[in-house]
Scaffold this active site. Structure first.
Site, PDB file in Angstrom:
ATOM      1  N   GLU A 150       0.804  -1.208   0.000  1.00  0.00           N
ATOM      2  CA  GLU A 150       0.000   0.000   0.000  1.00  0.00           C
ATOM      3  C   GLU A 150       0.845   1.269   0.000  1.00  0.00           C
ATOM      4  O   GLU A 150       0.512   2.240  -0.665  1.00  0.00           O
ATOM      5  CB  GLU A 150      -0.931   0.026   1.232  1.00  0.00           C
ATOM      6  CG  GLU A 150      -2.238  -0.699   1.048  1.00  0.00           C
ATOM      7  CD  GLU A 150      -3.039  -0.201  -0.157  1.00  0.00           C
ATOM      8  OE1 GLU A 150      -2.890  -0.821  -1.230  1.00  0.00           O
ATOM      9  OE2 GLU A 150      -3.773   0.781  -0.051  1.00  0.00           O
ATOM     10  N   ASP A 151       1.940   1.267   0.746  1.00  0.00           N
ATOM     11  CA  ASP A 151       2.641   2.535   0.991  1.00  0.00           C
ATOM     12  C   ASP A 151       3.989   2.690   0.303  1.00  0.00           C
ATOM     13  O   ASP A 151       4.645   3.711   0.471  1.00  0.00           O
ATOM     14  CB  ASP A 151       2.849   2.723   2.509  1.00  0.00           C
ATOM     15  CG  ASP A 151       1.514   2.825   3.239  1.00  0.00           C
ATOM     16  OD1 ASP A 151       0.505   3.084   2.556  1.00  0.00           O
ATOM     17  OD2 ASP A 151       1.489   2.647   4.456  1.00  0.00           O
TER      18      ASP A 151
END
Ligand code: MN
Length: 717
Positions: free
Chosen positions: A91-92
């Protein structure tokens, strides 16, 4: 030097910090080979998050390490720990699932990917039913329960560090924790996570109430410390005397559960906080009951407060004996009695099935473990309980349903395999009947697309749209199927009536009359002879081919039928829009401009064939079933036509032909290639959409002009 320390000494100094050391010390239950993978995962995570910081200012990697630590305390397997160290990577950071899979295998990558999918869900409805649906949606999205355990640990650490966030975020995240995550932890029996999620959630969701209650409870506890010591000494002493091995703990009551009791039972704090809690851990279930007897002898039990969760465990597998005693000075004492094993299950619930065991040699698929957990619980359930259990847990772990969002954020439940059309009919019958397109997560998709958990589905409707009969082949909900059939039936009635009226009028004209010139009385007489209610019914029967128009005309005109009557002499015009009572034969595929004949097929209306069709001779044996058919001048739709192209078999020839068909404004529906092995030729059969004969002729001309094409014909049975 232990193994963890030796690993550390081999790491570059810069990477040794951020809590890895303390994590490794909490992982001493894992064998060295597995610790290597954990350290590798740490390296991977630390590198991916390099330079990122948390709200609190700490390096980002401290968060995955802390999450891994929470799972380590549950003694989860190394796959869960490794996944925890990389859980925010997809996600990051720019890293993709494939990179994790290449280095750590599909199992670990699958857990990380599952957590990332949950991260993308968001939700803001506040109604109780919708909150429940959201919990189910989360569980339904998870194929491996370790994903949920990791997500719960992730949320727990985010709650532990929530103080660093702005107040409005604190409040929203805390409420979500109380409404979504703590109940999931509870349902899966993971008490250790549930309790902490609740108390942190309470603290940030209701900061004022928390402070008041916390202060009051602390004050009460300060005064009570002596008393707690005295009671637990007395309990332990009596158990020792009876030779029951035991541990007695004075139990801290969870503030949130005190708060909830106050709200639910409308009691004051003093009535609730003045309750002492004790937990007695013994060796065997038999000892539990003996300990209970001893406690009841020591202090008088409060009637009606004894609960036997060993004989009848709670739905999430919780076992224990509960009783309330009247302590010194009449103070109520709540006592829980359980074995070591019961205590462990009570703390970790489903997580116990993923705890590392040195004896675990073979690989057990996650679904099997979840099933083991279910089996171990349902064995303990009474019949009445297990129904409730099925409803709440099993449904979620082995979902038959998918949960999806409407564009407004409401959650709908559909059976597994449901399509966009099912979704449309679930929203409303009118939405289903009028739907023309669908968007999933804002991208246009075909209506037949199967929807998946957590997606947002939007239906696009048009006022004039009708259901497509082919939908019936792929919808899975009864409502959609019924509604489509119902709509088509009504539509077919209407179309059949209109066609039948035209057929009858045509036949009457052939005999020098017309419907308008037919007297109402004559019509009534014929209708009652036919036992029909009205002329609509007669028209419908004619339109569906169940009654023959020329014969009905003759009856109306009271002329005797003659041999060799054909269905009609003058043609009936078709517009191409009569979707349900006029069909086009697949053997010869007629298109506007072709000379055609219509065959009346009982119950199905007219089937249009080309005059050159080989099947015509067969049908000509029943002349009364044939009607003359004309094309209307302007027909605004496309028809399927089939051509056979014989080509020299060279690479790229199919692409060349396809391009030339596309250039002539036609779409290809289907292509099949038949290579003749002995020769250098291939037969290509192409089904395409054309407007009419003129259009088809231009396509054929174009293909014929290609040097590779030897021969081209329009096919016909
Ligand atoms: Mn996280």
């Amino acid at each position: 030097m232990d193994y963890a320390a030796s690993i550390l000494s081999h790491l570059p100094i810069a990477r040794r910090g951020a809590g890895l050391k303390s994590l490794l010390s909490r992982l001493s239950y894992l064998p060295p080979s597995q610790l290597d993978i954990v350290v590798d995962a740490y390296e991977f995570g630390a590198q991916a998050h390099e330079g990122q910081r948390r709200y609190s200012g700490e390096p980002y990697i401290t968060h995955p390490v802390a999450v891994a630590g929470i799972l380590a305390d549950l003694h989860l397997d190394y796959q869960s720990i490794a996944a925890a160290l990389m859980h925010d990577v997809i996600e990051d950071t720019p890293m993709a699932k494939e990179q994790i899979e290449a280095r750590f295998g599909a199992e670990i990558a699958g857990i990380v990917d599952g957590v990332s999918k949950l991260d993308r869900l968001s939700f803001d409805s506040r109604t109780e039913a919708q909150v429940e649906s959201f919990r189910k949606m989360m569980l339904a999205m998870v194929e491996d329960i370790r994903v949920i355990l990791l997500k719960l640990a992730d949320r727990l650490h985010n709650m532990q560090t929530l103080y660093a966030l702005p107040a409005d975020k604190q409040h929203r995240i805390a409420r979500e924790t109380l409404e979504i995550y703590a109940p999931i932890a509870n349902r899966l029996g993971v008490y250790s996570l549930k309790t902490e999620l609740e108390s942190l959630g309470f603290q940030f969701a209701h900061p004022y109430r928390f402070r008041v209650l916390d202060k009051a409870v602390r004050k009460a506890r300060g005064n009570q410390r002596q008393l707690v010591r005295k009671i637990s000494d007395r309990l332990a002493g009596a158990l020792n005397e009876a030779d029951i091995e035991n541990q007695v703990h004075g139990r801290q009551k969870n503030l949130y559960s005190i708060y909830r009791k106050m709200m639910e039972k409308r009691r004051s704090l003093s009535e609730i906080a003045d309750v002492f809690g004790f937990r007695i851990i013994v060796q065997s279930p038999g000892d539990c009951y003996r300990a209970l007897g001893i406690a009841h002898k020591l202090y008088k039990p409060v009637p009606g407060r004894f609960k036997d969760f060993i004989a009848i465990p709670r739905v999430n597998g919780y076992e224990s004996l509960h009783t309330t005693l009247l302590g010194p000075g009449g103070i109520p004492i709540e006592v829980q009695i359980r074995t070591e094993r019961m205590n462990r299950v009570a703390e970790s619930g489903i997580a116990a099935h993923w705890q590392y065991k040195a004896t675990d040699k073979q690989i057990i698929p996650p679904q099997v473990r979840a099933r083991e957990w279910l089996a171990s619980i349902s064995e303990m359930q009474s019949a009445a309980n297990s129904e409730e259990f099925m409803e709440h847990v099993k449904v979620n772990l082995f979902p038959d349903n998918v949960y999806v969002f409407t564009p407004k954020g409401a959650i709908l439940r559909l059976p597994r395999g449901a399509t966009c059309v099912d979704f449309a009919y679930t929203v409303h019958t009118d939405v289903g009947n009028r739907c023309v397109a669908a968007k999933i997560d804002r991208r246009l998709v075909p209506l037949r697309t199967t929807i998946k958990n957590g997606q947002t589905v939007e239906i696009i409707t048009a006022k004039s749209a009708n259901p497509d009969p082919r939908w019936v082949n792929f919808v899975v909900t009864a409502k959609a199927r019924y509604s489509i059939r119902q709509f088509l039936k009504n539509l077919q009635h209407d179309e059949a009536r209109e066609l039948g009226r035209r057929l009858l009028n045509q036949s009457l004209r052939d005999a020098g009359s017309s419907l308008r010139r037919t007297s109402r009385r004559r019509m009534q007489t014929v209708l009652s002879d036919f036992s029909m209610a009205d002329s609509g019914e007669l028209f419908e029967k004619i339109g569906l081919g169940e009654r023959l128009a020329p014969l009905v005309a003759k009856i109306l005109l009271q002329t005797p039928p003659a041999d060799g009557d054909t269905a009609s002499a003058s043609p009936i015009t078709i517009a191409g829009t009569e979707s349900l009572v006029v069909r086009y034969a697949r053997c010869c595929r007629p298109i506007p401009g072709d000379a055609v004949m219509g065959y009346l097929s009982a119950g199905r209306g007219i089937i249009v064939h080309r005059n050159v069709c080989g099947n015509l001779s067969e049908f000509r044996k029943q002349p009364d079933k044939w009607v003359a058919v004309n094309w209307e001048k302007h027909i605004d739709r496309e028809f399927s036509a089939e051509i056979l192209v014989e080509v020299s078999n060279k690479p790229g020839v199919l692409a060349e032909i396809a391009a030339s068909i596309a250039d002539s404004g036609s779409n290809i529906e289907q292509v099949s290639v038949d290579e003749r092995s002995e020769e250098d030729y291939a037969d290509i059969t192409i089904l395409m959409l054309v407007r009419d004969r003129v259009h088809l002729a231009s396509v054929i001309r174009r293909i014929r002009s290609m040097p590779v094409v030897k021969k081209i014909t329009r096919t016909c049975a």
